[in-house]
Design an enzyme around this catalytic site. Structure first.
Site, PDB file in Angstrom:
ATOM      1  N   GLY A 247       0.780  -1.235   0.000  1.00 31.57           N
ATOM      2  CA  GLY A 247       0.000   0.000   0.000  1.00 31.57           C
ATOM      3  C   GLY A 247       0.802   1.270   0.000  1.00 31.57           C
ATOM      4  O   GLY A 247       0.224   2.361   0.169  1.00 31.57           O
ATOM      5  N   GLY A 249       2.536   2.497  -2.549  1.00 31.97           N
ATOM      6  CA  GLY A 249       2.538   3.155  -3.849  1.00 31.97           C
ATOM      7  C   GLY A 249       3.621   2.705  -4.791  1.00 31.97           C
ATOM      8  O   GLY A 249       4.049   3.487  -5.649  1.00 31.97           O
ATOM      9  N   HIS A 466     -12.578  -0.636  32.599  1.00 32.00           N
ATOM     10  CA  HIS A 466     -11.451  -1.237  31.882  1.00 32.00           C
ATOM     11  C   HIS A 466     -10.793  -0.205  30.953  1.00 32.00           C
ATOM     12  O   HIS A 466      -9.566  -0.029  30.965  1.00 32.00           O
ATOM     13  CB  HIS A 466     -11.945  -2.445  31.067  1.00 32.00           C
ATOM     14  N   GLU A 467     -11.606   0.487  30.162  1.00 34.61           N
ATOM     15  CA  GLU A 467     -11.052   1.450  29.204  1.00 34.61           C
ATOM     16  C   GLU A 467     -10.475   2.673  29.916  1.00 34.61           C
ATOM     17  O   GLU A 467      -9.440   3.212  29.491  1.00 34.61           O
ATOM     18  CB  GLU A 467     -12.130   1.877  28.197  1.00 34.61           C
ATOM     19  N   ASP A 542      -5.274  -7.658  25.313  1.00 31.73           N
ATOM     20  CA  ASP A 542      -4.235  -6.883  25.987  1.00 31.73           C
ATOM     21  C   ASP A 542      -3.104  -7.788  26.462  1.00 31.73           C
ATOM     22  O   ASP A 542      -1.917  -7.462  26.296  1.00 31.73           O
ATOM     23  CB  ASP A 542      -4.828  -6.135  27.183  1.00 31.73           C
TER      24      ASP A 542
END
Length: 673
Positions: A247, A249, A466-467, A542
């Site tokens: 990707g 180019g 958690h976040e 995680d």
């Protein structure tokens, strides 16, 4: 050689035959007329052959009725065929027992078969024929002229279909270069040819790889004016190998070189060489280079060359002979390529490690150009290229978008621009706004929002803590990347996402930075344990990422105090298959146990560090988690406002911002979000 566009070169009268793609409507009309003439001649020939076959039989001489009565009386008739004619009489076709001399039209002729007309054929006539021992039969009347044509029409159709499919197989349309991929064209190259005027891509359409463009500029100058280099004894590289991640180019760069140099461009994939038939790959390589020599100066681009250029002798249970023969032929053709024919070979791959060393030696692919992921300046240029044709609003800041997409390739950025345009179209908007680009960026980075997913309040609360554990540890870890966004809206396969964006591009990582990332990864599990005194499966990804990172610290980067600056990551890859089948241990059992101990020690240390930060910020953890449950999504600046005890704007204001009036080219347009 002049570079001015109005300079005219003498036209080669053979170009139209060599390059059917360049022929115009006149050539197409001539081709149609030629085909019609061929079919008419074919039809006429078949009719003539049919008539010749019919007349090639023994002639039937017309005789008078009197002569017929004489033959009948003298018992000279052996066989007869009687048919009713169009005049309602009967035609008697007889065969004599032996040849007789008969005067016909004033000439004596030896007659064996004759014909005459009978007015009536009844039972008495048949009785006479029986007495004379004449074997006679009846047949239908003669067909008219169109009957003969109908009788031979199936043969005409059969021959026509055969000729049609024969031409299709010989000049089939599967291959490039004007139909070179027929059934009888196994050994013909499938390279697609683009001539001057068809390829409109130039270096203006390529951004984010200025160094690569600079390297290729020399190739362009050589193709435009090869004499300038050759008169001083200089030799241009025969081959250029473009290396880089997917990707970035590489193919676009090769087409831009062709567009800048205005020369024919052959494009083929490495997988197009090898087929199920033995020897086809080598034959196609020879044909490709023959076409290149005829169209020189030109560019031959081989995409994904690792499909045919892999290391020889690396197959399991014996080498792949057909692929190796193809590679050998490619090596021979590149080595024997005439240096003065102005044909350049450009190849692209994202697996340079599996290529055969003979392919990379000087004299073949002399120059290797790395096309890496763009930096922030390159990403701004790529955004500018892809938004050139989009009706973007005045609030779109390409530099902000570039800063928010570190590590993205050109294809990733093109995907974001396309998704932003689709978001704007769903809102029935007349332009693409920054709001659409942010949504598109979140979709590409974090996945699609799963708003219809039903989640219980307890599970949503667990996800919020958690976040926020990730976010707070990331916020209070020195030298960590800033928190960009925290959401508990399910995206992709995750129930919630915490996303960090670096302020600048990273090319190497310090031990302090890596240990901080480990602490951030462990923070979600630590927050669940600290608040709920429980553990969930939400931390599985995680833990997986943290374990891999810790193993790299010990085995790859030498960041273990016990093992020291030693690497244990010698992988034994099967080059032919292109992937690691096994990783034989190149160290003792005691060292393996030490590695496991060090990895576990690093992970426990990271978990302890995250737990310490969250214990110190337990009140802030409860407060931010509560706000996250209410709003479902928090931006990085909103998290800073909560930490700094600042009042957040109302939730409705955030929705109104999506409905605000935005200026586009000086006019006001209201978005219908």
């Amino acid at each position: 050689m002049s570079d001015k566009p109005n300079d005219k070169k003498p036209k080669n009268p053979f170009n139209d035959f060599r390059n059917p793609m360049g022929s115009g409507n006149d050539n197409n009309q001539m081709k149609i007329v030629r085909n019609i003439v061929v079919w008419i001649m074919l039809f006429a020939g078949i009719v003539m052959i049919y008539m010749f076959v019919n007349t090639a039989q023994k002639p039937e001489w017309p005789i008078s009725y009197t002569k017929y009565q004489q033959f009948l009386t003298e018992n000279k008739i052996k066989n007869a065929v009687i048919a009713k004619s169009q005049l309602n009489d009967y035609e008697f076709k007889g065969e004599l027992r032996s040849a007789e001399n008969v005067n016909i039209d004033g000439k004596d002729r030896s007659v064996t078969h004759f014909t005459t007309r009978l007015g009536v054929v009844d039972s008495k006539t048949e009785e006479v024929w029986t007495q004379k021992q004449i074997y006679f039969t009846y047949e239908q009347a003669d067909n008219p002229w169109w009957g003969a044509i109908l009788s031979i029409l199936p043969w005409i159709l059969l021959i026509g279909i055969y000729v049609f499919f024969l031409r299709r197989m010989q000049n089939g349309g599967a291959g490039g270069g004007g139909g070179r991929g027929g059934l009888f064209s196994f050994g013909k190259s499938k390279a697609k040819l683009m001539v001057e005027g068809q390829n409109k891509i130039t270096f203006d359409d390529v951004a984010g790889c200025d160094e690569s463009k600079y390297e290729l500029q020399e190739i362009i100058e050589f193709l435009k004016d090869p004499a300038r280099f050759q008169k001083l004894g200089g030799k241009i590289p025969r081959g250029v190998l473009l290396l880089g991640p997917p990707g970035t180019g590489k193919t676009l760069l090769a087409r831009a070189v062709s567009g800048e140099a205005k020369v024919p461009f052959f494009s083929i994939s490495g997988a197009d060489f090898v087929e199920m038939f033995v020897g086809v790959g080598a034959s196609r390589v020879r044909d490709l280079f023959e076409q290149a020599k005829k169209n020189a100066p030109c560019i031959v681009f081989i995409d994904e060359i690792d499909a045919v250029g892999r290391h020889r002798g690396a197959g399991l249970g014996g080498g792949h002979d057909e692929r190796e023969q193809t590679l050998n032929q490619l090596l021979v053709e590149m080595d024997g390529f005439d240096q003065n024919n102005s044909a350049i070979i450009i190849a692209a791959t994202n697996r340079p490690d599996v290529l055969d060393p003979a392919l990379l030696r000087p004299g073949r692919f002399d120059r290797q150009i790395v096309v890496d992921r763009p930096d922030i300046k390159g990403r701004v240029g790529i955004f500018a290229v892809h938004t050139k044709k989009l009706p973007i609003s005045d609030d779109v800041d390409l530099e902000v978008l570039a800063k928010g997409t570190p590590g993205f390739s050109g294809a990733d950025i093109a995907n974001i621009c396309n998704e932003a345009a689709l978001f704007a179209a769903r809102r029935n908007s007349d332009c693409v706004t920054m709001y659409d680009f942010e949504n598109a960026k979140d979709k590409v980075m974090m996945g699609v929002e799963r708003k219809s997913m039903v989640i219980s309040d307890k599970e949503k609360e667990n996800t919020a803590y958690h976040e926020m554990g990730h976010a707070l540890v990331g916020r209070f870890t020195p030298n960590a990347d800033p928190v960009h966004k925290v959401t508990i809206i399910p995206r992709g396969r995750a129930l919630g996402v915490t996303y960090q964006l670096p302020t600048e591009d990273h090319h190497s990582f310090s031990r302090e930075y890596v240990e901080g990332q480990l602490a951030i990864l462990m923070a979600g599990r630590a927050a669940e344990k600290l608040v709920f005194d429980n553990q969930s499966t939400g931390a599985s990804n995680d833990l997986e990422r943290a374990t891999q990172l810790a193993k790299k610290m010990v085995c790859d980067w030498g960041m273990s105090d016990v093992l020291g600056p030693v690497t244990f990551a010698n992988r034994h890859e099967e080059v032919f298959l292109g992937r690691e089948l096994s990783q034989p241990r190149d160290h003792s059992e005691a060292t393996a146990q030490t590695i496991d101990t060090e990895v576990r020690k690093i992970l426990y240390s990271a978990y302890s560090r995250a737990e310490t930060i969250l214990k110190d910020k337990i009140d802030l953890l409860h407060e931010t988690s509560k706000v996250l449950l209410e709003r479902e999504t928090l931006e990085g600046n909103e998290l800073d406002m909560i930490i700094n005890k600042e009042e957040l704007p109302p939730i409705n204001l955030k929705k109104l911002n999506a409905l605000r009036s935005i200026k586009v080219n000086g006019s006001n347009v209201v978005n219908n979000a």
